[in-house]
Write a protein that holds these residues in place. Structure first.
Motif, PDB file in Angstrom:
ATOM      1  N   MET A  59       0.829  -1.203   0.000  1.00  0.00           N
ATOM      2  CA  MET A  59       0.000   0.000   0.000  1.00  0.00           C
ATOM      3  C   MET A  59       0.863   1.253   0.000  1.00  0.00           C
ATOM      4  SD  MET A  59      -2.994   1.048   2.713  1.00  0.00           S
ATOM      5  CE  MET A  59      -3.625   2.732   2.796  1.00  0.00           C
ATOM      6  N   LEU A  60       1.918   1.263   0.808  1.00  0.00           N
ATOM      7  CA  LEU A  60       2.800   2.431   0.873  1.00  0.00           C
ATOM      8  C   LEU A  60       3.513   2.642  -0.463  1.00  0.00           C
ATOM      9  CD1 LEU A  60       3.515   4.446   3.176  1.00  0.00           C
ATOM     10  CD2 LEU A  60       5.663   3.199   3.431  1.00  0.00           C
ATOM     11  N   ASN A  61       3.954   1.555  -1.085  1.00  0.00           N
ATOM     12  CA  ASN A  61       4.645   1.669  -2.375  1.00  0.00           C
ATOM     13  C   ASN A  61       3.716   2.195  -3.467  1.00  0.00           C
ATOM     14  OD1 ASN A  61       7.107   0.780  -1.391  1.00  0.00           O
ATOM     15  ND2 ASN A  61       6.742  -1.352  -1.939  1.00  0.00           N
ATOM     16  N   ILE A  62       2.458   1.775  -3.431  1.00  0.00           N
ATOM     17  CA  ILE A  62       1.506   2.258  -4.438  1.00  0.00           C
ATOM     18  C   ILE A  62       1.154   3.714  -4.174  1.00  0.00           C
ATOM     19  CG2 ILE A  62      -0.868   2.002  -5.269  1.00  0.00           C
ATOM     20  CD1 ILE A  62      -0.483  -1.018  -5.133  1.00  0.00           C
ATOM     21  N   LEU A  63       0.953   4.080  -2.904  1.00  0.00           N
ATOM     22  CA  LEU A  63       0.718   5.483  -2.572  1.00  0.00           C
ATOM     23  C   LEU A  63       1.893   6.354  -3.026  1.00  0.00           C
ATOM     24  CD1 LEU A  63      -0.782   5.175   1.023  1.00  0.00           C
ATOM     25  CD2 LEU A  63      -1.936   6.207  -0.937  1.00  0.00           C
ATOM     26  N   GLY A  64       3.100   5.822  -2.911  1.00  0.00           N
ATOM     27  CA  GLY A  64       4.301   6.567  -3.267  1.00  0.00           C
ATOM     28  C   GLY A  64       4.666   6.499  -4.737  1.00  0.00           C
ATOM     29  N   LEU A  65       3.781   5.905  -5.564  1.00  0.00           N
ATOM     30  CA  LEU A  65       4.020   5.779  -7.007  1.00  0.00           C
ATOM     31  C   LEU A  65       5.287   4.995  -7.316  1.00  0.00           C
ATOM     32  CD1 LEU A  65       3.072   9.379  -8.250  1.00  0.00           C
ATOM     33  CD2 LEU A  65       1.566   7.420  -7.800  1.00  0.00           C
ATOM     34  N   LEU A  66       5.652   4.099  -6.402  1.00  0.00           N
ATOM     35  CA  LEU A  66       6.797   3.220  -6.617  1.00  0.00           C
ATOM     36  C   LEU A  66       6.360   1.881  -7.196  1.00  0.00           C
ATOM     37  CD1 LEU A  66       8.616   3.904  -3.236  1.00  0.00           C
ATOM     38  CD2 LEU A  66       9.245   4.806  -5.489  1.00  0.00           C
ATOM     39  N   ASP A  67       5.060   1.615  -7.145  1.00  0.00           N
ATOM     40  CA  ASP A  67       4.465   0.400  -7.689  1.00  0.00           C
ATOM     41  C   ASP A  67       3.121   0.802  -8.285  1.00  0.00           C
ATOM     42  OD1 ASP A  67       3.981  -2.216  -8.358  1.00  0.00           O
ATOM     43  OD2 ASP A  67       3.594  -2.906  -6.309  1.00  0.00           O
ATOM     44  N   GLU A  68       2.615  -0.007  -9.188  1.00  0.00           N
ATOM     45  CA  GLU A  68       1.339   0.300  -9.824  1.00  0.00           C
ATOM     46  C   GLU A  68       0.303  -0.747  -9.460  1.00  0.00           C
ATOM     47  OE1 GLU A  68       1.275   1.931 -13.884  1.00  0.00           O
ATOM     48  OE2 GLU A  68       3.398   1.388 -13.965  1.00  0.00           O
ATOM     49  N   PRO A  69      -0.955  -0.341  -9.294  1.00  0.00           N
ATOM     50  CA  PRO A  69      -1.993  -1.321  -8.986  1.00  0.00           C
ATOM     51  C   PRO A  69      -2.316  -2.196 -10.187  1.00  0.00           C
ATOM     52  CG  PRO A  69      -2.960   0.860  -9.284  1.00  0.00           C
ATOM     53  CD  PRO A  69      -1.476   1.045  -9.335  1.00  0.00           C
ATOM     54  N   THR A  70      -2.800  -3.389  -9.906  1.00  0.00           N
ATOM     55  CA  THR A  70      -3.289  -4.261 -10.969  1.00  0.00           C
ATOM     56  C   THR A  70      -4.575  -3.695 -11.546  1.00  0.00           C
ATOM     57  OG1 THR A  70      -2.330  -6.154  -9.805  1.00  0.00           O
ATOM     58  CG2 THR A  70      -3.945  -6.635 -11.517  1.00  0.00           C
ATOM     59  N   GLU A  95       7.426  16.375  -6.669  1.00  0.00           N
ATOM     60  CA  GLU A  95       6.610  17.555  -6.442  1.00  0.00           C
ATOM     61  C   GLU A  95       5.603  17.379  -5.301  1.00  0.00           C
ATOM     62  OE1 GLU A  95       4.752  18.218 -10.172  1.00  0.00           O
ATOM     63  OE2 GLU A  95       6.633  18.757 -11.195  1.00  0.00           O
ATOM     64  N   SER A  96       5.140  16.155  -5.056  1.00  0.00           N
ATOM     65  CA  SER A  96       3.994  15.977  -4.163  1.00  0.00           C
ATOM     66  C   SER A  96       4.236  15.112  -2.941  1.00  0.00           C
ATOM     67  CB  SER A  96       2.820  15.361  -4.964  1.00  0.00           C
ATOM     68  OG  SER A  96       2.457  16.177  -6.052  1.00  0.00           O
ATOM     69  N   LEU A  97       5.286  14.289  -2.958  1.00  0.00           N
ATOM     70  CA  LEU A  97       5.432  13.276  -1.921  1.00  0.00           C
ATOM     71  C   LEU A  97       6.798  13.361  -1.238  1.00  0.00           C
ATOM     72  CD1 LEU A  97       4.001  10.274  -3.970  1.00  0.00           C
ATOM     73  CD2 LEU A  97       2.751  11.751  -2.374  1.00  0.00           C
ATOM     74  N   GLY A  98       6.799  13.109   0.066  1.00  0.00           N
ATOM     75  CA  GLY A  98       8.029  12.988   0.828  1.00  0.00           C
ATOM     76  C   GLY A  98       8.074  11.622   1.486  1.00  0.00           C
ATOM     77  N   PHE A  99       9.260  11.027   1.575  1.00  0.00           N
ATOM     78  CA  PHE A  99       9.405   9.675   2.109  1.00  0.00           C
ATOM     79  C   PHE A  99      10.313   9.681   3.342  1.00  0.00           C
ATOM     80  CE2 PHE A  99       8.435   9.304  -2.353  1.00  0.00           C
ATOM     81  CZ  PHE A  99       7.553   8.225  -2.432  1.00  0.00           C
ATOM     82  N   VAL A 100       9.858   8.996   4.392  1.00  0.00           N
ATOM     83  CA  VAL A 100      10.671   8.786   5.584  1.00  0.00           C
ATOM     84  C   VAL A 100      10.826   7.284   5.760  1.00  0.00           C
ATOM     85  CG1 VAL A 100      10.909   9.158   8.059  1.00  0.00           C
ATOM     86  CG2 VAL A 100       9.802  10.898   6.646  1.00  0.00           C
ATOM     87  N   PHE A 101      12.056   6.803   5.625  1.00  0.00           N
ATOM     88  CA  PHE A 101      12.313   5.368   5.653  1.00  0.00           C
ATOM     89  C   PHE A 101      12.693   4.903   7.057  1.00  0.00           C
ATOM     90  CE2 PHE A 101      13.409   6.915   1.405  1.00  0.00           C
ATOM     91  CZ  PHE A 101      12.580   6.127   0.616  1.00  0.00           C
TER      92      PHE A 101
END
Length: 231
Positions: A59-70, A95-101
């Motif tokens: 879910m986090l990867n899809i929200l972050g546009l790092l993965d795409e939904p089926t 432009e829109s997202l920040g990531f904290v790992f």
């Protein structure tokens, strides 16, 4: 703790009926997310909980546009991201997202300021002053030139938060933001996250196993076997 004023306009980030399936390797499929509808508002902190393997990372990867939904769609400020090229997705993330790992992902040879401004390395503007201001915002004004090995775990996490804010994102995506921290340090970090949401209007989605995170969230959702429900 739950003091954010949540806006009711178009959410900056949303999942619409998202399903994500993976090939299990034996001819079958694994459903990591099943028909998930989710949105985070500006200034809202949402905790995502659930057992290991429940689909939180997907879910986090899809929200972050790092993965795409089926199937289904991801929307940024109400606009679907389906069909974007990889370059366009990269621009949208910047432009829109920040990531904290969870493990900070700081470069060991760079100072705190240099780590924070790193996402702007290929942009024409010099972001040094903004990086300094963000580090002061998270209480590290006296650690600007320190490298990661000169910082505590909590200080490294603060640097990671500052770095995630360098491009003025609409939404902050955090993977186990207190996972490597003791309770007192985790509390201090969550107070900073809460303050940033309240004062800057940044939406926050925090995937976590830590009940402490839910105390600072406006709401908590749970993923079990890919199915999302409110707690």
């Amino acid at each position: 703790m739950k003091t954010a004023s949540v806006q009711t306009t178009v959410p900056p980030l949303a999942l619409r009926d998202v399903t994500r399936r993976y090939d299990s390797g034996g001819g079958g499929e694994v459903t990591a997310l099943a028909n998930v509808d989710f949105a985070v508002a500006s200034g809202e902190v949402v905790a995502v909980v659930g057992p290991s393997g429940s689909g939180k990372s997907t879910m986090l990867n899809i929200l972050g546009l790092l993965d795409e939904p089926t199937s289904g769609s991801v929307e940024l400020r109400g606009e679907p991201t389906v069909g974007l090229s990889e370059a366009e997705r990269t621009d949208a993330r910047r432009e829109s997202l920040g990531f904290v790992f969870q493990d900070f992902h700081l470069l060991p040879t760079l100072s705190a300021v240099e780590n924070v401004r790193l996402p702007t390395a290929f942009l024409p503007e010099d972001a040094t002053e903004r990086a300094r201001s963000l580090l002061e915002l998270v209480g590290l004004g006296d650690r600007l030139d320190h490298t990661p090995d000169e910082l505590s775990g909590g200080q490294k996490q603060r640097v990671a938060i500052a770095r995630a804010l360098i491009n003025e994102p609409d939404v902050l995506l955090a993977d186990e933001p207190t996972g490597n921290l003791d309770r007192d340090t985790g509390t201090a970090i969550l107070e900073e996250v809460r303050r940033i949401a309240d004062e800057a209007g940044v939406g926050v989605v925090a995937v976590t196993h830590d009940d402490l995170v839910t105390e600072y969230a406006d709401r908590t959702v749970e993923l079990v076997d890919g199915v999302l429900r409110d707690v």
